[in-house]
Design a protein around this motif. Structure first.
Motif, PDB file in Angstrom:
ATOM      1  N   HIS A  88       0.851  -1.192   0.000  1.00 45.14           N
ATOM      2  CA  HIS A  88       0.000   0.000   0.000  1.00 45.14           C
ATOM      3  C   HIS A  88       0.884   1.237   0.000  1.00 45.14           C
ATOM      4  CE1 HIS A  88      -3.906  -1.933   0.353  1.00 45.14           C
ATOM      5  NE2 HIS A  88      -3.278  -2.847   1.059  1.00 45.14           N
ATOM      6  N   TYR A 118      -4.739   2.952   8.200  1.00 44.74           N
ATOM      7  CA  TYR A 118      -4.064   1.685   7.910  1.00 44.74           C
ATOM      8  C   TYR A 118      -3.646   0.947   9.188  1.00 44.74           C
ATOM      9  CZ  TYR A 118      -3.688   3.105   3.002  1.00 44.74           C
ATOM     10  OH  TYR A 118      -3.962   3.496   1.710  1.00 44.74           O
TER      11      TYR A 118
ATOM     12  N   LEU B 368      -6.617   0.277  -0.536  1.00 45.13           N
ATOM     13  CA  LEU B 368      -7.155  -0.284   0.709  1.00 45.13           C
ATOM     14  C   LEU B 368      -8.681  -0.191   0.711  1.00 45.13           C
ATOM     15  CD1 LEU B 368      -6.233  -1.389   3.565  1.00 45.13           C
ATOM     16  CD2 LEU B 368      -6.601   0.932   4.393  1.00 45.13           C
TER      17      LEU B 368
END
Lengths: 503, 463
Positions: A88, A118, B368
């Motif tokens: 990511h 995150y 994400l």
């Protein structure tokens, strides 16, 4: 014009390295090697190396364009083929205005948001050309924000312009990982780290094809030692606790030496210079070096004797088949930047009585790989390398190299790296010449690690060479790849026009 | 019902190549030209890789990098640029034009690229066009915008507009399909057979001489909903309208019918368009009618659920294809665009789906966000890109990569479009591949593979 007339010459590796001006000698470099530009950049190498870790986040302070540059090829490739996790890569997405006005505020806000969204244990913060040049004070920002976030924040200086040379980018990247590590609570005397894994995520499970990690773990275990960490791989805790090992052994010197030096400097971790064990001799030396440092000499000799006894018949047969042959080892027709791996193969081939010649290695990329040169020359291997102008990084063609050396296809074994190997149906194709796929991108064997490390890797590479010697005898029915690049793609055309089909 | 989720405020995480890549993709489809990339190697490799998109059935435009190092950042890199320009011009075959673009570092040190280009052009008589498109100026659409404007300014400043007709097709790569070269070829064929003259394709194997015709079209079609301010200004000056902003890309039957009739009604002959559609459908029927495999796969896909992620035009069109043509219930659509109109255009086209299914639309999501949304929606498969394949498959979702560019590892060597009625054969084949990944029970094959008993005389405990 011959290669010599074009300014190319064969020099021993160490002499070749010394003959090339320093990387920073811009004017001289431009004069000698017109149009050299490099292939990657420091930012791309830094972020790609991070991808080998699991459960971390790489925050880029810069434009989205730079993240795309690294994801476009390397990150995608290394997930698809190398078992690297999806990384990511949140980005501050700097635009024209923030490049003018500065992006410090954006970075602060991004760090807080990434930590919240995150929830990573560590955020590695990278800069790009733009943010490096406008000198947003990242260390200062990190110091201010760190108390407000859960994740550990680590800055990796990575402005792309700082290093177009692959070897130098690697050095600057690898040594930074010592920042992630912490002083050990205790050091295990039988714990060994293996440094110098690139692309290869170092994992030994969940893969279709074995990598270096599989074989090196086996060898280390065979001495009664335990592999503590293989870097780069694992998660934050895995890397953080690397200094708990008593010793660093090396796989690839390009990636391994810089980190080993830093770990020695920071934590006093001793390290061994033997690297890339491939072939009976160098694998034995690698094991003996490890044994000497850990008091495991007896175990080493037992292991070496057992493996050599098993492999000796194959070795002798292959040596006989290779008699009179010369290896042409191409260091990356495309990027012209591979050195350690080709040298590993050349050193192995030397045991079989085969002399190797190295070419399509750009002098600037050679100059940026001091560690590789020291490693192999220090181990007594100092082969001939073709040094020359390589204008605009254009490769020399393999038939020209053969002509220069007075060789024909029946006396050559061709090993190649990177992408776009040379092939011409009817002239220089796997059907015409022993053509051994040793490219790190493309070599995969079920019998041994694809980088041919250790005894299992050596045996699988010998098998590939032996098979290529047979395959290269048919002189007909060329490969599709060779036909696409040939003016005489069909057998009937060659019989009409004679054997030479090259443009 | 459509639920729209905005992106995070403070950061982005998306695959968005820089403006110089958009400039390169525009310029490097023009035959007999050369691009000089004045900048750092890492940016150059991005542009160089994406140049691969122009190769299949196309043209090869060399890219000459100047390869800037830290020294040149400090001292300036004008000499490198001058040398590279001269090398490009004095090559074995003199190019019709040399394009120049830059990376961030060069833009920040403000090398006088325009001035140097002008000097060398004056010395050599060569055409040199500077496209000021460093990465921080935006993405591919921005770069295309700047490149199109530069081309219009350079080669069609005062066009002869008498008797003008037809449309230009601009920046076809913005559609977001990995198969865009063959898709645009098919789109051009469909338009021409529907009586819509296609004046210029900028660019796809475009003859250099065609650039002079830029001003001779009535309209410009860009297969994207992005705002392109520089291009719009040039089009307005030429009296050209931008068309197709309300139309989906022609992916699948329903989209193709809407697109082709929409274009033909305005710029061609609707009757001819209907005839082309019918003729192409007859071809498709010859393959698919009474075809057991087709019937099987169409039935398998019916009623399944999917997520779609991609550049906005492609994602919207693909979601519509899946829903209208294949009866797949699209639950999540992640749309990526550089401008608000780019997002709005795609969302408008998704509204018909929202009348029938509960649809979540993510605007410029992070990887994400997109991964989590697809996982929570429990979709059967994802249509995405090669770049996000490891993400979705890592989450246990079947995935097929159909966007956004031909590069990298998008292994399609069959020169057949996804676009148009004929393209449905290719598109449906791709859907069949992902259906295999989604529904074949591969895991069980390994677990339940036949294992032979040990030979006689071996350890009887094995029995």
């Amino acid at each position: 014009m011959s290669l010599a007339e074009q300014g190319y010459r064969w020099l021993p590796l160490d002499q070749a390295w010394r003959s090339i001006p320093p990387l920073e000698a811009g004017a001289e470099v431009n004069r000698l090697y017109r149009g050299f530009t490099g292939t990657w950049c420091r930012y791309i190498m830094a972020t790609t190396y991070t991808q080998q870790l699991q459960g971390v986040v790489a925050l880029t302070h810069g434009p989205l364009s730079c993240v795309a540059a690294t994801r476009n090829f390397k990150m995608t490739n290394y997930s698809l083929f190398w078992a690297n996790p999806f990384l990511h890569t949140p980005c501050t997405a700097m635009d024209e205005m923030s490049c003018i006005m500065g992006g410090a505020r954006q970075l602060e806000e991004a760090i807080l948001a990434v930590d919240r969204d995150y929830r990573p244990p560590i955020i590695l913060i990278f800069e790009t050309c733009a943010t490096s040049m406008i000198d947003d004070n990242i260390p200062h920002i990190i110091a201010r924000i760190q108390p407000k976030v859960r994740a550990r924040l680590v800055h990796f200086p990575s402005g792309g312009y700082a290093s177009p040379w692959n070897g130098r980018s690697v050095e600057l990247t690898a040594e930074n990982y010592v920042q992630v590590m912490e002083p050990p609570a205790r050091v295990g005397p039988d714990l060994v780290n293996i440094l110098g894994f690139y692309k290869d995520a170092g994992c030994t499970q969940g893969r279709k094809y074995p990598g270096d990690a599989t074989e090196l773990s086996r060898l280390v275990g065979g001495l009664g030692l335990r592999v503590h960490r293989m870097l780069n791989s694992g998660d934050y805790d895995y890397v953080r606790t690397a200094p708990e090992a008593a010793l660093n052994a090396i796989n690839c010197p390009t990636w391994g030496y810089p980190l080993a030096r830093q770990m020695e400097k920071q934590f006093g971790t001793h390290w061994l210079k033997q690297a890339m064990p491939c072939g009976l001799g160098s694998t034995a030396r690698w094991l003996r070096g490890l044994a000497q440092a850990t008091g495991r000499q007896e175990q080493a000799e037992t292991l070496i004797a057992a493996e050599e006894s098993r492999l000796r018949p194959t070795f002798e047969e292959l040596a006989r088949l290779c008699r009179g042959k010369v290896a042409l080892i191409e260091c990356g027709r495309n990027a012209q930047g591979s050195l350690a791996r080709p040298l590993q193969y050349g050193r192995m081939l030397q045991e079989l009585g085969v002399e190797s010649y190295f070419y399509n290695l750009h002098p600037m990329e050679l100059k940026a790989r001091r560690d590789d040169v020291d490693c192999f020359v220090g181990d007594g291997y100092n082969p001939k390398v073709l040094v020359g102008p390589y204008p605009y990084q254009r490769p020399v063609n393999t038939p020209d190299v053969m002509r220069e050396l007075g060789l024909d296809v029946d006396h050559v074994i061709y090993l190649w790296e990177d992408a776009f190997p040379y092939s011409r149906a009817g002239e220089f194709d796997p059907s015409d010449v022993p053509w051994v796929n040793t490219s790190v991108h493309f070599r995969r064997t079920k019998e041994g690690p694809f980088r041919s490390i250790g005894y299992a890797g050596t045996a699988s590479l010998w098998h590939s060479i032996r098979e290529s010697l047979q395959v290269g005898q048919r002189k007909a029915r060329s490969t599709l790849y060779g036909r696409v690049y040939s003016r005489t793609p069909f057998d009937f055309q060659r019989s009409q026009h004679g054997p030479a089909g090259a443009p | 019902m459509m639920k729209v989720v905005p992106p995070p405020q403070s950061y982005r995480d998306a695959f968005q190549p820089g403006a110089f890549s958009g400039a390169m993709l525009t310029a490097c489809g023009i035959q007999d030209t050369v691009l000089v990339f004045h900048g750092v190697s890492g940016c150059h490799i991005q542009a160089n890789h994406l140049r691969s998109d122009h190769i299949p059935d196309g043209c090869y435009v060399p890219i000459i990098p100047t390869g800037i190092t830290q020294d040149e950042i400090i001292h300036g890199a004008s000499e490198q640029l001058r040398r590279a320009l001269r090398e490009a011009i004095n090559a074995t075959r003199r190019p019709e034009c040399v394009w120049v673009t830059v990376s961030d570092a060069i833009a920040l040190i403000d090398d006088d690229v325009k001035g140097i280009s002008g000097l060398v052009a004056g010395e050599t008589g060569a055409r040199i066009v500077f496209i000021d498109a460093p990465g921080f100026r935006g993405g591919v659409a921005r770069g295309a915008d700047l490149a199109i404007a530069a081309i219009a300014d350079s080669f069609a400043p005062n066009p002869d507009v008498s008797g003008r007709d037809g449309i230009n097709v601009l920046a076809p790569f913005l559609m977001g399909s990995k198969n865009w070269p063959y898709d645009v070829d098919e789109m051009v064929r469909l338009l021409r057979e529907s009586g819509v003259p296609v004046n210029l394709v900028l660019s796809r194997n475009t003859p250099f001489a065609d650039l002079a015709r830029f001003g001779q079209a009535r309209a410009a079609y860009v297969p994207s909903y992005e705002e392109l301010p520089e291009t719009s200004e040039r089009l307005a000056g030429l009296g050209q309208e931008r068309c197709g902003l309300d139309l989906p890309l022609p992916l699948g039957m329903a989209n193709t019918e809407e697109w082709l009739l929409g274009m033909a009604e305005r710029y061609g002959d609707a009757a001819k368009a209907r005839a082309v559609l019918a003729e192409d459908m007859a071809r498709v029927k010859r393959v698919l009618a009474n075809n057991y495999n087709f019937s099987w796969m169409a039935s398998l896909l019916s009623g399944k659920s999917a997520a779609v992620c991609g550049f906005a035009p492609f994602a919207a069109a693909m979601a519509r294809f899946l829903f209208f043509d294949l009866d797949v219930r699209v639950r999540v659509v992640a749309i990526y665009a550089e401008t608000q109109p780019g997002l709005e255009g795609a969302k408008r086209l998704l509204e018909p789906l929202a009348e029938s299914v509960d649809l979540t639309v993510l605007e410029n999501p992070t990887f994400l966000q997109a991964g989590q949304a697809a996982q929570e929606a429990k979709v059967d498969f994802v249509v995405g890109s090669i770049q996000d394949k490891p993400l979705y498959e890592g989450l246990g979702l079947a995935h097929i990569n159909l966007g956004p560019f031909y590069f990298f590892n998008q292994f399609n060597f069959v020169p057949w479009p996804y676009a148009g009625v004929r393209g449905v054969l290719n598109l449906f084949s791709e859907m069949a591949r992902v259906a295999q990944d989604a529904f074949w029970e591969r895991g069980a094959w390994g677990e339940r593979a036949y294992k032979r008993s040990p030979p006689e005389g071996c350890d009887k405990r094995a029995r």
